[in-house]
Design a protein around this motif. Structure first.
Motif, PDB file in Angstrom:
ATOM      1  N   LEU A 115      15.813  -0.396 -17.513  1.00 43.58           N
ATOM      2  CA  LEU A 115      15.076  -0.876 -16.349  1.00 43.58           C
ATOM      3  C   LEU A 115      13.874  -1.658 -16.855  1.00 43.58           C
ATOM      4  N   HIS A 116      13.702  -2.877 -16.334  1.00 41.17           N
ATOM      5  CA  HIS A 116      12.648  -3.754 -16.854  1.00 41.17           C
ATOM      6  C   HIS A 116      11.447  -3.890 -15.921  1.00 41.17           C
ATOM      7  N   ALA A 117      11.645  -3.702 -14.624  1.00 40.97           N
ATOM      8  CA  ALA A 117      10.533  -3.828 -13.683  1.00 40.97           C
ATOM      9  C   ALA A 117      10.855  -3.059 -12.403  1.00 40.97           C
ATOM     10  N   ILE A 118       9.800  -2.657 -11.702  1.00 39.16           N
ATOM     11  CA  ILE A 118       9.949  -1.957 -10.421  1.00 39.16           C
ATOM     12  C   ILE A 118       9.123  -2.702  -9.375  1.00 39.16           C
ATOM     13  N   TRP A 119       9.777  -3.077  -8.272  1.00 36.36           N
ATOM     14  CA  TRP A 119       9.097  -3.739  -7.161  1.00 36.36           C
ATOM     15  C   TRP A 119       9.054  -2.767  -5.982  1.00 36.36           C
ATOM     16  N   TYR A 120       7.872  -2.353  -5.635  1.00 41.19           N
ATOM     17  CA  TYR A 120       7.655  -1.341  -4.594  1.00 41.19           C
ATOM     18  C   TYR A 120       7.173  -2.056  -3.329  1.00 41.19           C
ATOM     19  N   CYS A 121       8.031  -2.172  -2.334  1.00 36.72           N
ATOM     20  CA  CYS A 121       7.755  -2.983  -1.144  1.00 36.72           C
ATOM     21  C   CYS A 121       7.020  -2.185  -0.066  1.00 36.72           C
ATOM     22  N   LEU A 131       1.119   5.253   4.354  1.00 34.79           N
ATOM     23  CA  LEU A 131       2.200   6.219   4.174  1.00 34.79           C
ATOM     24  C   LEU A 131       3.215   5.696   3.169  1.00 34.79           C
ATOM     25  N   ASP A 132       3.490   4.400   3.233  1.00 35.02           N
ATOM     26  CA  ASP A 132       4.429   3.809   2.276  1.00 35.02           C
ATOM     27  C   ASP A 132       3.879   3.843   0.849  1.00 35.02           C
ATOM     28  N   LEU A 133       2.569   3.854   0.719  1.00 36.38           N
ATOM     29  CA  LEU A 133       1.932   3.860  -0.600  1.00 36.38           C
ATOM     30  C   LEU A 133       1.748   5.266  -1.169  1.00 36.38           C
ATOM     31  N   LYS A 134       2.123   6.266  -0.409  1.00 32.71           N
ATOM     32  CA  LYS A 134       1.847   7.655  -0.778  1.00 32.71           C
ATOM     33  C   LYS A 134       2.314   8.004  -2.181  1.00 32.71           C
ATOM     34  N   HIS A 135       3.513   7.537  -2.565  1.00 32.85           N
ATOM     35  CA  HIS A 135       4.088   7.915  -3.863  1.00 32.85           C
ATOM     36  C   HIS A 135       4.021   6.792  -4.890  1.00 32.85           C
ATOM     37  N   PHE A 136       3.233   5.763  -4.636  1.00 31.27           N
ATOM     38  CA  PHE A 136       3.215   4.602  -5.522  1.00 31.27           C
ATOM     39  C   PHE A 136       2.904   4.978  -6.980  1.00 31.27           C
ATOM     40  N   LYS A 137       1.894   5.798  -7.189  1.00 28.92           N
ATOM     41  CA  LYS A 137       1.470   6.146  -8.553  1.00 28.92           C
ATOM     42  C   LYS A 137       2.407   7.138  -9.238  1.00 28.92           C
ATOM     43  N   ASP A 138       3.345   7.715  -8.479  1.00 28.34           N
ATOM     44  CA  ASP A 138       4.222   8.749  -9.038  1.00 28.34           C
ATOM     45  C   ASP A 138       5.595   8.220  -9.441  1.00 28.34           C
ATOM     46  N   ILE A 139       5.873   6.951  -9.128  1.00 30.86           N
ATOM     47  CA  ILE A 139       7.217   6.408  -9.328  1.00 30.86           C
ATOM     48  C   ILE A 139       7.630   6.417 -10.795  1.00 30.86           C
ATOM     49  N   CYS A 140       6.724   6.015 -11.672  1.00 35.77           N
ATOM     50  CA  CYS A 140       7.042   5.922 -13.101  1.00 35.77           C
ATOM     51  C   CYS A 140       6.118   6.848 -13.878  1.00 35.77           C
ATOM     52  N   PRO A 141       6.469   8.134 -13.993  1.00 37.47           N
ATOM     53  CA  PRO A 141       5.586   9.121 -14.639  1.00 37.47           C
ATOM     54  C   PRO A 141       5.209   8.762 -16.069  1.00 37.47           C
ATOM     55  N   GLN A 143       4.948   5.756 -17.280  1.00 36.29           N
ATOM     56  CA  GLN A 143       4.217   4.483 -17.276  1.00 36.29           C
ATOM     57  C   GLN A 143       4.743   3.506 -18.328  1.00 36.29           C
ATOM     58  N   ASN A 144       6.060   3.493 -18.505  1.00 33.81           N
ATOM     59  CA  ASN A 144       6.660   2.594 -19.490  1.00 33.81           C
ATOM     60  C   ASN A 144       7.436   1.444 -18.845  1.00 33.81           C
ATOM     61  N   VAL A 145       7.386   1.360 -17.515  1.00 34.62           N
ATOM     62  CA  VAL A 145       7.980   0.244 -16.786  1.00 34.62           C
ATOM     63  C   VAL A 145       6.927  -0.273 -15.807  1.00 34.62           C
ATOM     64  N   PRO A 146       6.641  -1.573 -15.801  1.00 35.16           N
ATOM     65  CA  PRO A 146       5.620  -2.090 -14.880  1.00 35.16           C
ATOM     66  C   PRO A 146       6.042  -1.932 -13.424  1.00 35.16           C
ATOM     67  N   VAL A 147       5.129  -1.411 -12.600  1.00 28.94           N
ATOM     68  CA  VAL A 147       5.391  -1.186 -11.175  1.00 28.94           C
ATOM     69  C   VAL A 147       4.506  -2.132 -10.368  1.00 28.94           C
ATOM     70  N   PHE A 148       5.119  -2.909  -9.502  1.00 28.20           N
ATOM     71  CA  PHE A 148       4.381  -3.868  -8.681  1.00 28.20           C
ATOM     72  C   PHE A 148       4.415  -3.440  -7.222  1.00 28.20           C
ATOM     73  N   ALA A 149       3.257  -3.489  -6.597  1.00 31.38           N
ATOM     74  CA  ALA A 149       3.190  -3.306  -5.153  1.00 31.38           C
ATOM     75  C   ALA A 149       3.448  -4.667  -4.520  1.00 31.38           C
ATOM     76  N   VAL A 150       4.501  -4.741  -3.725  1.00 30.20           N
ATOM     77  CA  VAL A 150       4.874  -6.000  -3.088  1.00 30.20           C
ATOM     78  C   VAL A 150       4.591  -5.858  -1.584  1.00 30.20           C
ATOM     79  N   PHE A 151       3.487  -6.432  -1.159  1.00 30.22           N
ATOM     80  CA  PHE A 151       3.086  -6.334   0.243  1.00 30.22           C
ATOM     81  C   PHE A 151       3.805  -7.430   1.023  1.00 30.22           C
ATOM     82  N   THR A 152       4.828  -7.036   1.763  1.00 24.86           N
ATOM     83  CA  THR A 152       5.625  -7.994   2.524  1.00 24.86           C
ATOM     84  C   THR A 152       5.051  -8.179   3.923  1.00 24.86           C
ATOM     85  N   LYS A 153       5.453  -9.278   4.551  1.00 29.75           N
ATOM     86  CA  LYS A 153       5.015  -9.600   5.923  1.00 29.75           C
ATOM     87  C   LYS A 153       3.485  -9.649   6.009  1.00 29.75           C
TER      88      LYS A 153
END
Length: 289
Positions: A115-121, A131-141, A143-153
């Motif tokens: 896995l090379h990247a994570i896009w969190y919409c 509420l959608d951001l609740k688990h943002f920091k927990d996705i990649c325990p 921290q070896n894959v970059p996680v991006f917050a993608v704010f849509t709309k």
């Protein structure tokens, strides 16, 4: 008889992305824009060493969906996407499924399988982005894959802030930038990786910022080359990365800087068979994939 070696072909590079988000978060639009297509993707499911195409009904029960399924657009098969449908139920089990998948795929031996990247919409057209951001920091325990917050709309969010000021729900003078920073950006940590996407439902919508920021955040030079390669002839991306690379490497020899910059144009390697850099980088990618 000519002793010139034929140009080497680029290996079949796969850049793998996990996209996370609840229903109607705009995930399909993002993937189509990234792959520059309007077609529907093909979904593959692995059964042991075999991979078979499957048909999934969009109205299917959530239990039919598997995060391991590979989502591929036939016109742009350099990308492999995995879909997590977000955390609408808020259950711990859902989070654990995603964490286990991230740990497994980030530890694969073959680079193409990792896995090379994570896009969190996070859709911004409603009242529940926190509420959608609740688990943002927990996705990649790890921290070896970059996680991006993608704010849509995000365009709708700007309209909502404007209406909030008109209705005196928000203080006068509150800009959408200020409101966004105070209410949402604070959830992303000290050095947030994020993009704000607008007009994705329109024909002129694009994801250039998402691709560029993903490339800039990748820690491994080889993985960066993989992303540039699957973007095919995205000269703008290559030029921007080459300029930043040059600025970072000031002080090195001119030859080293040129070689380092040329690596960011992988789609021209196959046409420069006499250049040692072409063979070196193609071989390097081949042995790591």
């Amino acid at each position: 008889m000519s002793t010139q070696q034929p140009p080497r072909r680029l290996p079949k590079i796969k850049f793998r992305v996990l996209i996370i988000g609840r229903a109607n978060a705009g995930k399909t639009s993002i993937l189509q824009r990234v792959c520059d297509t309007t077609e529907s993707p093909v979904i593959y499911r692995r059964n042991g060493s075999k991979k078979e195409e499957i048909k999934l009904d969009p109205s299917m029960d959530r239990s039919e969906h598997r995060i391991e399924d590979e989502i591929i657009f036939s016109s742009h098969d350099g990308y492999v996407f995995h879909d997590s449908r977000g955390f609408e139920s808020g259950g711990v089990d859902e989070l654990k499924i995603v964490q286990d998948f991230v740990r497994q795929k980030s530890g694969e031996k073959l680079l193409a399988s990792r896995l090379h990247a994570i896009w969190y919409c996070i859709p911004m057209d409603n009242q529940r982005p926190e509420l959608d951001l609740k688990h943002f920091k927990d996705i990649c325990p790890d921290q070896n894959v970059p996680v991006f917050a993608v704010f849509t709309k995000y365009d709708q969010f700007k309209r909502n802030v404007k209406m909030g000021m008109e209705d005196k729900v928000l203080d006068a003078g509150t800009t959408h930038e200020i409101h966004f920073e105070k209410k949402y950006l604070c959830h992303l940590g000290d050095e947030p990786k994020y993009v704000q996407l607008e007009r994705m439902h329109k024909q002129d919508g694009n994801c250039k910022d998402l691709i560029e920021k993903t490339a800039e955040a990748l820690n491994d030079d080889v993985v960066t080359l993989m992303l540039v390669a699957v973007q095919k002839s995205n000269v703008e991306l290559s030029v921007k990365l080459a300029v930043k690379n040059t600025c970072r490497e000031l002080g090195r020899s001119t030859e080293d800087i040129i070689k380092s910059s040329l690596r960011l144009f992988p789609y021209i390697w196959v046409g420069t068979s006499t250049h040692p850099l072409a063979h070196a980088d193609v071989a390097y990618l081949s042995c790591t994939l």
